[in-house]
Enzyme design. Structure first.
Site, PDB file in Angstrom:
ATOM      1  N   MET A   1      -4.284  10.525  -1.409  1.00  0.00           N
ATOM      2  CA  MET A   1      -4.915  11.477  -0.483  1.00  0.00           C
ATOM      3  C   MET A   1      -4.539  12.860  -0.983  1.00  0.00           C
ATOM      4  SD  MET A   1      -4.005   9.284   2.893  1.00  0.00           S
ATOM      5  CE  MET A   1      -2.828   8.360   1.909  1.00  0.00           C
TER       6      MET A   1
ATOM      7  N   HIS B   1       0.854  -1.184   0.000  1.00  0.00           N
ATOM      8  CA  HIS B   1       0.000   0.000   0.000  1.00  0.00           C
ATOM      9  C   HIS B   1       0.893   1.239   0.000  1.00  0.00           C
ATOM     10  CE1 HIS B   1      -3.807   2.087   1.080  1.00  0.00           C
ATOM     11  NE2 HIS B   1      -3.078   2.812   1.916  1.00  0.00           N
TER      12      HIS B   1
ATOM     13  N   ASP C   1      -8.128   0.880   6.556  1.00  0.00           N
ATOM     14  CA  ASP C   1      -6.811   1.521   6.630  1.00  0.00           C
ATOM     15  C   ASP C   1      -6.796   2.490   7.805  1.00  0.00           C
ATOM     16  OD1 ASP C   1      -4.378   2.760   6.065  1.00  0.00           O
ATOM     17  OD2 ASP C   1      -5.055   3.699   4.199  1.00  0.00           O
TER      18      ASP C   1
ATOM     19  N   ASP D   1       0.999   5.272   0.161  1.00  0.00           N
ATOM     20  CA  ASP D   1       0.214   6.440   0.581  1.00  0.00           C
ATOM     21  C   ASP D   1       0.772   7.718  -0.018  1.00  0.00           C
ATOM     22  OD1 ASP D   1      -1.844   5.443   2.376  1.00  0.00           O
ATOM     23  OD2 ASP D   1      -0.179   4.765   3.630  1.00  0.00           O
TER      24      ASP D   1
ATOM     25  N   MET E   1     -11.600   4.505   5.702  1.00  0.00           N
ATOM     26  CA  MET E   1     -10.539   4.974   6.591  1.00  0.00           C
ATOM     27  C   MET E   1     -10.986   4.810   8.052  1.00  0.00           C
ATOM     28  SD  MET E   1      -7.983   5.883   4.743  1.00  0.00           S
ATOM     29  CE  MET E   1      -6.980   6.495   6.108  1.00  0.00           C
TER      30      MET E   1
ATOM     31  N   MET F   1       0.386  11.700  -0.480  1.00  0.00           N
ATOM     32  CA  MET F   1      -0.230  12.873   0.156  1.00  0.00           C
ATOM     33  C   MET F   1       0.335  14.148  -0.456  1.00  0.00           C
ATOM     34  SD  MET F   1      -0.112  11.609   4.104  1.00  0.00           S
ATOM     35  CE  MET F   1      -0.456   9.880   4.520  1.00  0.00           C
TER      36      MET F   1
ATOM     37  N   HIS G   1      -2.792   4.761  -2.854  1.00  0.00           N
ATOM     38  CA  HIS G   1      -3.866   5.476  -2.151  1.00  0.00           C
ATOM     39  C   HIS G   1      -3.593   6.969  -2.263  1.00  0.00           C
ATOM     40  CE1 HIS G   1      -5.863   6.359   2.037  1.00  0.00           C
ATOM     41  NE2 HIS G   1      -6.517   6.911   1.034  1.00  0.00           N
TER      42      HIS G   1
HETATM   43  C1  DX5 Z   1      -3.028   7.203   6.762  1.00  0.00           C
HETATM   44  C2  DX5 Z   1      -2.620   6.268   5.643  1.00  0.00           C
HETATM   45  C3  DX5 Z   1      -2.465   4.885   6.165  1.00  0.00           C
HETATM   46  C4  DX5 Z   1      -1.380   4.754   7.194  1.00  0.00           C
HETATM   47  C5  DX5 Z   1      -1.689   3.630   8.116  1.00  0.00           C
HETATM   48  O1  DX5 Z   1      -3.267   8.457   6.263  1.00  0.00           O
HETATM   49  O2  DX5 Z   1      -3.590   6.247   4.621  1.00  0.00           O
HETATM   50  O3  DX5 Z   1      -2.275   3.953   5.105  1.00  0.00           O
HETATM   51  O4  DX5 Z   1      -0.109   4.563   6.622  1.00  0.00           O
HETATM   52  O5  DX5 Z   1      -0.808   3.659   9.202  1.00  0.00           O
HETATM   53  P1  DX5 Z   1      -1.088   2.804  10.535  1.00  0.00           P
HETATM   54  O6  DX5 Z   1      -1.278   1.382  10.150  1.00  0.00           O
HETATM   55  O7  DX5 Z   1       0.151   3.036  11.354  1.00  0.00           O
HETATM   56  O8  DX5 Z   1      -2.302   3.408  11.164  1.00  0.00           O
HETATM   57 ZN    ZN Z   2      -3.538   4.530   3.064  1.00  0.00          ZN
END
Ligand code: DX5
Ligand code: ZN
Length: 240
Positions: A79, A43, A198, A45, A163, A47, A77
């Site tokens: 964001m 996965h 997630d 992430d 989420m 941002m 993912h």
């Molecule tokens: C949060 C991300 C998650 C994050 C999860 O904004 O989308 O994917 O990395 O981290 P943990 O498992 O530590 O909550």
């Molecule tokens: Zn994520």
């Protein structure tokens, strides 16, 4: 349609370590290590500093990882306020799946800034374009986002991501209050659609997610925060 881990039955629970909590100085090695320890997919992430108050990685980083791990499944993912502009760059970089957060489609001012950072977008069009680029597609909903405004788009998703923390950072506490919504979400999806969770997942919180119907479980801290020899056991426990 090429083979796709998320759209090919049977839909057994999959574990997706989020590389956000890996050591970025040894990222390819860390990613390889969790795959060898039993992880099903990675996965990633992304941002943009607008939709969430953090910056992480971009297409160039994914392209490097793809080069190092040609067989890995990369679940991206987004964001970000404007996911439309990143579909093609991430496809070219080697993404297998793209999930984008849905909130900017509901409110162009969604995010941390006061300025309008998105022109809004059509989720159905974005998911279609993602599939045209050879990937599977889905969208994410934040803990506070209700189901009703997104119901019309559910049928178009290969996977929906619920989420269980406010997006932006790993290491936050699991928000159990999202579970009733997740159950409702599962009931609204077909057996062919995946439901991903997630945020704050661990061997302690994953059972409730699986019981609520989630079959793709993302975890950053619970996996990369564990010592390397313990990661296989963490992955196995999260899978259940
Ligand atoms: C949060 C991300 C998650 C994050 C999860 O904004 O989308 O994917 O990395 O981290 P943990 O498992 O530590 O909550
Ligand atoms: Zn994520």
């Amino acid at each position: 349609m090429p083979h796709n881990l998320l759209t090919t039955p049977p839909h057994l629970p999959l574990v997706a370590p989020s590389i956000l909590s890996a050591d970025f100085a040894t990222l390819a090695r860390d990613a390889r290590q969790v795959l060898d320890a039993g992880a099903d997919l990675l996965h990633v992430d992304i941002m943009d500093g607008h939709f969430v108050p953090n910056l992480t990685m971009g297409p160039a980083l994914l392209a490097s990882l793809r080069g190092a791990l040609p067989d890995a499944f990369f679940d991206v993912h987004l964001m970000v306020c404007d996911p439309a502009q990143y579909l093609e760059p991430f496809a070219k970089a080697g993404a297998d799946h793209i999930t984008f957060n849905i909130e900017p489609a509901l409110d162009p001012r969604a995010g941390t800034g006061a300025s309008p950072v998105s022109a809004g977008f059509d989720p159905v069009e974005l998911m279609a374009r993602t599939r045209d680029l050879g990937m599977s597609a889905g969208f994410a909903i934040n803990p506070g986002t209700p189901l009703d405004p997104v119901r019309a788009w559910l049928a178009e998703a290969d996977m929906v991501l619920a989420m269980s923390v406010e997006p932006g950072f790993s290491g936050q506490a699991f928000m159990a209050e999202v579970l009733p919504k997740v159950q409702e979400l599962r009931a609204a999806l077909t057996d062919h659609q995946r439901l991903q969770m997630d945020g704050g997942l661990s061997p302690d919180t994953a059972p409730a997610c699986r019981e609520a119907g989630c079959d793709v479980l993302v975890a950053a801290t619970a996996i990369f925060g564990a010592a390397e020899p313990d990661r296989a056991a963490q992955i196995a426990k999260i899978r259940g």
